[in-house]
Design a protein around this motif. Structure first.
Motif, PDB file in Angstrom:
ATOM      1  N   MET A   1      93.746  -3.756  27.385  1.00  0.00           N
ATOM      2  CA  MET A   1      93.931  -2.700  28.378  1.00  0.00           C
ATOM      3  C   MET A   1      92.682  -2.600  29.245  1.00  0.00           C
ATOM      4  SD  MET A   1      95.391  -0.224  29.932  1.00  0.00           S
ATOM      5  CE  MET A   1      96.921  -0.224  29.003  1.00  0.00           C
ATOM      6  N   VAL A   2      92.846  -2.800  30.544  1.00  0.00           N
ATOM      7  CA  VAL A   2      91.750  -2.650  31.500  1.00  0.00           C
ATOM      8  C   VAL A   2      92.127  -1.569  32.498  1.00  0.00           C
ATOM      9  CG1 VAL A   2      90.399  -3.751  33.315  1.00  0.00           C
ATOM     10  CG2 VAL A   2      91.030  -5.057  31.271  1.00  0.00           C
ATOM     11  N   VAL A   3      91.243  -0.582  32.660  1.00  0.00           N
ATOM     12  CA  VAL A   3      91.431   0.461  33.669  1.00  0.00           C
ATOM     13  C   VAL A   3      90.327   0.287  34.690  1.00  0.00           C
ATOM     14  CG1 VAL A   3      91.746   2.911  34.100  1.00  0.00           C
ATOM     15  CG2 VAL A   3      92.339   1.962  31.864  1.00  0.00           C
ATOM     16  N   LEU A   4      90.711  -0.023  35.918  1.00  0.00           N
ATOM     17  CA  LEU A   4      89.764  -0.448  36.944  1.00  0.00           C
ATOM     18  C   LEU A   4      89.968   0.382  38.196  1.00  0.00           C
ATOM     19  CD1 LEU A   4      87.789  -2.919  37.706  1.00  0.00           C
ATOM     20  CD2 LEU A   4      89.819  -3.912  38.735  1.00  0.00           C
ATOM     21  N   GLY A   5      88.881   0.791  38.861  1.00  0.00           N
ATOM     22  CA  GLY A   5      89.102   1.480  40.121  1.00  0.00           C
ATOM     23  C   GLY A   5      87.928   2.273  40.643  1.00  0.00           C
ATOM     24  N   ASN A   6      88.193   2.985  41.733  1.00  0.00           N
ATOM     25  CA  ASN A   6      87.234   3.858  42.395  1.00  0.00           C
ATOM     26  C   ASN A   6      87.939   5.200  42.593  1.00  0.00           C
ATOM     27  OD1 ASN A   6      85.355   5.133  44.052  1.00  0.00           O
ATOM     28  ND2 ASN A   6      85.958   3.984  45.880  1.00  0.00           N
ATOM     29  N   PRO A   7      87.935   6.038  41.559  1.00  0.00           N
ATOM     30  CA  PRO A   7      88.688   7.296  41.644  1.00  0.00           C
ATOM     31  C   PRO A   7      88.068   8.258  42.647  1.00  0.00           C
ATOM     32  CG  PRO A   7      87.341   7.269  39.671  1.00  0.00           C
ATOM     33  CD  PRO A   7      87.231   5.900  40.277  1.00  0.00           C
ATOM     34  N   PRO A   8      88.838   9.253  43.078  1.00  0.00           N
ATOM     35  CA  PRO A   8      88.313  10.223  44.049  1.00  0.00           C
ATOM     36  C   PRO A   8      87.257  11.119  43.429  1.00  0.00           C
ATOM     37  CG  PRO A   8      90.471  10.907  43.269  1.00  0.00           C
ATOM     38  CD  PRO A   8      90.233   9.535  42.711  1.00  0.00           C
ATOM     39  N   TYR A   9      86.324  11.566  44.276  1.00  0.00           N
ATOM     40  CA  TYR A   9      85.301  12.518  43.851  1.00  0.00           C
ATOM     41  C   TYR A   9      85.632  13.834  44.546  1.00  0.00           C
ATOM     42  CZ  TYR A   9      82.905   7.900  44.002  1.00  0.00           C
ATOM     43  OH  TYR A   9      82.586   6.576  43.933  1.00  0.00           O
ATOM     44  N   SER A  10      85.971  14.837  43.775  1.00  0.00           N
ATOM     45  CA  SER A  10      86.293  16.141  44.353  1.00  0.00           C
ATOM     46  C   SER A  10      85.968  17.228  43.351  1.00  0.00           C
ATOM     47  CB  SER A  10      87.771  16.212  44.752  1.00  0.00           C
ATOM     48  OG  SER A  10      88.088  17.512  45.210  1.00  0.00           O
ATOM     49  N   GLY A  11      84.910  17.986  43.645  1.00  0.00           N
ATOM     50  CA  GLY A  11      84.520  19.068  42.751  1.00  0.00           C
ATOM     51  C   GLY A  11      85.556  20.169  42.681  1.00  0.00           C
ATOM     52  N   HIS A  12      86.313  20.330  43.772  1.00  0.00           N
ATOM     53  CA  HIS A  12      87.377  21.338  43.797  1.00  0.00           C
ATOM     54  C   HIS A  12      88.706  20.614  43.605  1.00  0.00           C
ATOM     55  CE1 HIS A  12      84.515  24.403  45.032  1.00  0.00           C
ATOM     56  NE2 HIS A  12      84.029  23.526  45.895  1.00  0.00           N
ATOM     57  N   SER A  13      88.929  20.194  42.377  1.00  0.00           N
ATOM     58  CA  SER A  13      90.068  19.355  42.067  1.00  0.00           C
ATOM     59  C   SER A  13      91.385  20.103  42.232  1.00  0.00           C
ATOM     60  CB  SER A  13      89.948  18.849  40.622  1.00  0.00           C
ATOM     61  OG  SER A  13      91.123  18.156  40.238  1.00  0.00           O
ATOM     62  N   ALA A  14      92.371  19.381  42.792  1.00  0.00           N
ATOM     63  CA  ALA A  14      93.729  19.924  42.882  1.00  0.00           C
ATOM     64  C   ALA A  14      94.581  19.451  41.701  1.00  0.00           C
ATOM     65  CB  ALA A  14      94.377  19.500  44.197  1.00  0.00           C
ATOM     66  N   ASN A  15      94.014  18.594  40.865  1.00  0.00           N
ATOM     67  CA  ASN A  15      94.734  18.073  39.708  1.00  0.00           C
ATOM     68  C   ASN A  15      94.483  18.990  38.518  1.00  0.00           C
ATOM     69  OD1 ASN A  15      95.717  15.550  40.941  1.00  0.00           O
ATOM     70  ND2 ASN A  15      93.532  15.093  41.104  1.00  0.00           N
ATOM     71  N   THR A  16      95.314  19.995  38.409  1.00  0.00           N
ATOM     72  CA  THR A  16      95.063  21.074  37.437  1.00  0.00           C
ATOM     73  C   THR A  16      96.102  21.110  36.332  1.00  0.00           C
ATOM     74  OG1 THR A  16      96.281  22.597  38.883  1.00  0.00           O
ATOM     75  CG2 THR A  16      93.881  22.499  39.147  1.00  0.00           C
ATOM     76  N   GLY A  17      96.702  19.967  36.029  1.00  0.00           N
ATOM     77  CA  GLY A  17      97.725  19.919  34.988  1.00  0.00           C
ATOM     78  C   GLY A  17      97.191  20.357  33.633  1.00  0.00           C
ATOM     79  N   ALA A  18      98.047  20.963  32.841  1.00  0.00           N
ATOM     80  CA  ALA A  18      97.641  21.496  31.531  1.00  0.00           C
ATOM     81  C   ALA A  18      97.202  20.392  30.582  1.00  0.00           C
ATOM     82  CB  ALA A  18      98.798  22.301  30.928  1.00  0.00           C
TER      83      ALA A  18
END
Length: 573
Positions: A1-18
């Motif tokens: 399993m390889v997870v590769l990338g350049n994820p977003p940088y956002s201190g005020h994240s909209a990804n707030t899933g439980a």
């Protein structure tokens, strides 16, 4: 399993899933199992007052990738991300979790952080590989197929730096791979698990000092108004007129007239008006506020959260509101400033008085704690003011000196140490990561000398003492601040600070102009914040006093270092 990338940088994240929120906190809702917890370190909660940066999107992506590889059992995580997690103290739980989860970690810090004013080791230009201000790093995390890990398992960690221009960095990255990079193995350890190289002996020396939050345990960041233009003014009368007018208007009319925009989550126009009306309004709530270095303004203070002020920090600011007090202002980390990163205050203090960067907020440490004003007969709390100095800290100081100095002398000693150029240079790397630590001396003569120098600094910085002026303001005119600029001196005399095309302060030394307190060039910031205003006689006098105080501060800093060197240098004890 390889997870590769350049994820977003956002201190005020909209990804707030439980699910991801739970995973960050050590609970996997999918499997029902406990897992790595970024909000705890060494088995204890972080205790961070504001851990919001752990909710940054890139942190969530790392946590997801870590979880995904753990489910597979082995694999590689390779991301280029914000480099803040390498040494920011808030991320210590994250670092510990990654150390436990992986077997080998490679960290290539690409630097380029303009927010920290990063330079190359030789002082040259250090550019970002992207068109952003935030520095970045490549992290490669390897988990081998080796089953269960022992509780004491820690990954081997290898670190490298890449400085220079963007072109230099691109060329180096293009020519390099994991095998020919000059890695340095590091050993992250409790309590911080830093992912950067450290001088172990110097760190041990530094950590013998008292962390300021442990020496002065009652503290908080300054007040957050949510609407400075509404709540903070240059004069008491301007505040009072605003309060009466704002509180009397219909809510939507007030919003429009004062250009307040939409309500925020924690500040609403209606709540602010209600808070004012319930407080009187009364002139007794008008008070001074330290807004920026050497910049005292006025506000109306109720102490009620989500009222006229969004976050008034009453637990700390109540010790200043119409009280006789003095407090230290510093921040959790520095951004490379070489002059000073501390102030003193006699007043309520605004949150970004140290720096406009939210990660570098000013924390206020009152010297005196006053009893509550409760009239409950069952209230057995202290009725006299007491010092905000921890008993263990006082005991350590007494053991070293043979007596306990006055609280005022202790604060003055601390202030002198924080202004020592040699202190800031010697411990620069540690000061970038957490609250300052204060070394204690066992020399009574040195303590007394530093306390005396610190006392003069405090008197100058609170304007309790003023000095003969170095500057003149020779040209008559409108006094309206337009474009502020500094003209270098042609000879030995100081330069000119222009407030408009014709008028200027003459005789301002270059060193004074370049003096920074926190993130502000003081002699420039004070004037720029008055753009469009006509400077009064009192304003002109105050600015001359500030220039003289900054010049004397430079001399006092040198005297502090001389006293330390005369006593044998660092370490003080």
């Amino acid at each position: 399993m390889v997870v590769l990338g350049n994820p977003p940088y956002s201190g005020h994240s909209a990804n707030t899933g439980a699910w991801i929120a739970g995973l960050l906190r050590g609970h996997d809702a999918i499997t029902g199992q406990s897992t790595g917890n970024y909000f705890a370190c060494d088995g204890q909660p972080l205790g961070e007052r504001n851990p919001k940066w752990l909710n940054d999107d890139y942190v969530k992506f790392i946590r997801f990738a870590q979880w995904r590889i753990e489910q597979t059992g082995h694999g590689i995580l390779a991301f280029v991300t914000n480099h803040g997690y390498l040494d920011n103290p808030t991320f210590r739980g994250m670092r510990e979790s990654l150390l436990r989860s992986f077997d080998t970690i490679y960290l290539l810090d690409l630097h380029g952080n303009s927010k920290k004013k990063e330079r190359t080791p030789d002082g040259g230009k250090d550019e970002n590989v992207f068109d952003i201000q935030q520095g970045v790093a490549i992290g490669i995390f390897v988990r081998k197929e080796n089953g269960q890990r022992a509780s004491e398992h820690r990954a081997r960690v290898f670190h490298a730096d890449l400085h220079g221009t963007r072109a230099v960095k691109y060329a180096s990255l293009d020519a390099s791979d994991i095998d020919n990079t000059e890695w340095r193995e590091i050993a992250p350890s409790s309590p911080s698990y830093y992912f950067v190289p450290e001088d172990g002996a110097l760190r041990e020396e530094y950590e013998r000092g008292w962390k300021i939050t442990e020496a002065m345990p009652v503290n908080s960041v300054g007040i957050a108004t949510a609407r400075d233009a509404l709540t903070i003014h240059f004069t008491k009368e301007d505040v009072w007129k605003t309060v009466l007018d704002f509180a009397s208007k219909p809510t939507e009319e007030a919003r429009q007239d004062y250009k307040l925009g939409d309500d925020a989550r924690e500040w609403k126009v209606a709540y602010a008006q209600k808070d004012l009306l319930e407080s009187g309004p009364g002139r007794g709530r008008l008070t001074r506020v330290l807004y920026r270095p050497f910049d005292i303004r006025y506000t109306y203070y109720t102490g009620n959260s989500r009222g006229f002020h969004c976050r008034p920090r009453a637990c700390v600011m109540g010790h200043f509101f119409h009280r006789e007090n003095i407090g230290l202002v510093t921040s959790r980390l520095t951004k490379g400033e070489d002059f000073a990163h501390a102030q003193v205050t006699e007043d309520i203090t605004e949150v970004i008085c140290m720096s406009p960067k939210t990660s570098n907020n000013g924390f206020v440490f009152p010297l005196w704690l006053y009893p509550s004003e409760a009239t409950d007969l069952l209230d057995t709390g202290p009725r006299e003011r007491r010092s905000n100095l921890a008993p263990a800290f006082l005991a350590d100081l007494k053991a070293k000196l043979g007596h306990t100095p006055t609280p005022e002398a202790i604060l003055a000693y601390i202030y002198a140490v924080l202004y020592a150029p040699s202190y800031r240079a010697r411990y620069a790397e540690f000061l970038k990561r957490d609250f300052p630590r204060v070394p204690l001396t066992s020399s009574r003569a040195l303590f007394d000398r530093l306390a005396a120098l610190g006392e003069e600094l405090i008197a100058l910085h609170t304007m309790q003492r003023t000095l003969p002026h170095l500057t003149r303001y020779p040209v008559a005119g409108s006094n309206i601040v337009d474009k502020v600029r500094y003209a270098e001196p042609s000879g030995a005399a100081g330069g000119r600070v222009y407030v408009n095309a014709e008028q200027y302060f003459d005789g301002v030394p270059p060193a004074v102009w370049e003096s920074h307190i926190g993130g502000y060039r003081v002699a420039e910031k004070w004037l720029k914040d008055r753009k469009g205003r006509a400077l009064s006689y009192d304003d002109l006098t105050h600015y001359k006093n500030v220039v003289a105080a900054l010049a004397r501060t430079k001399e006092l800093r040198e005297a502090i270092d001389e006293a330390i060197a005369h006593a044998g240098g660092w370490l003080l004890s």
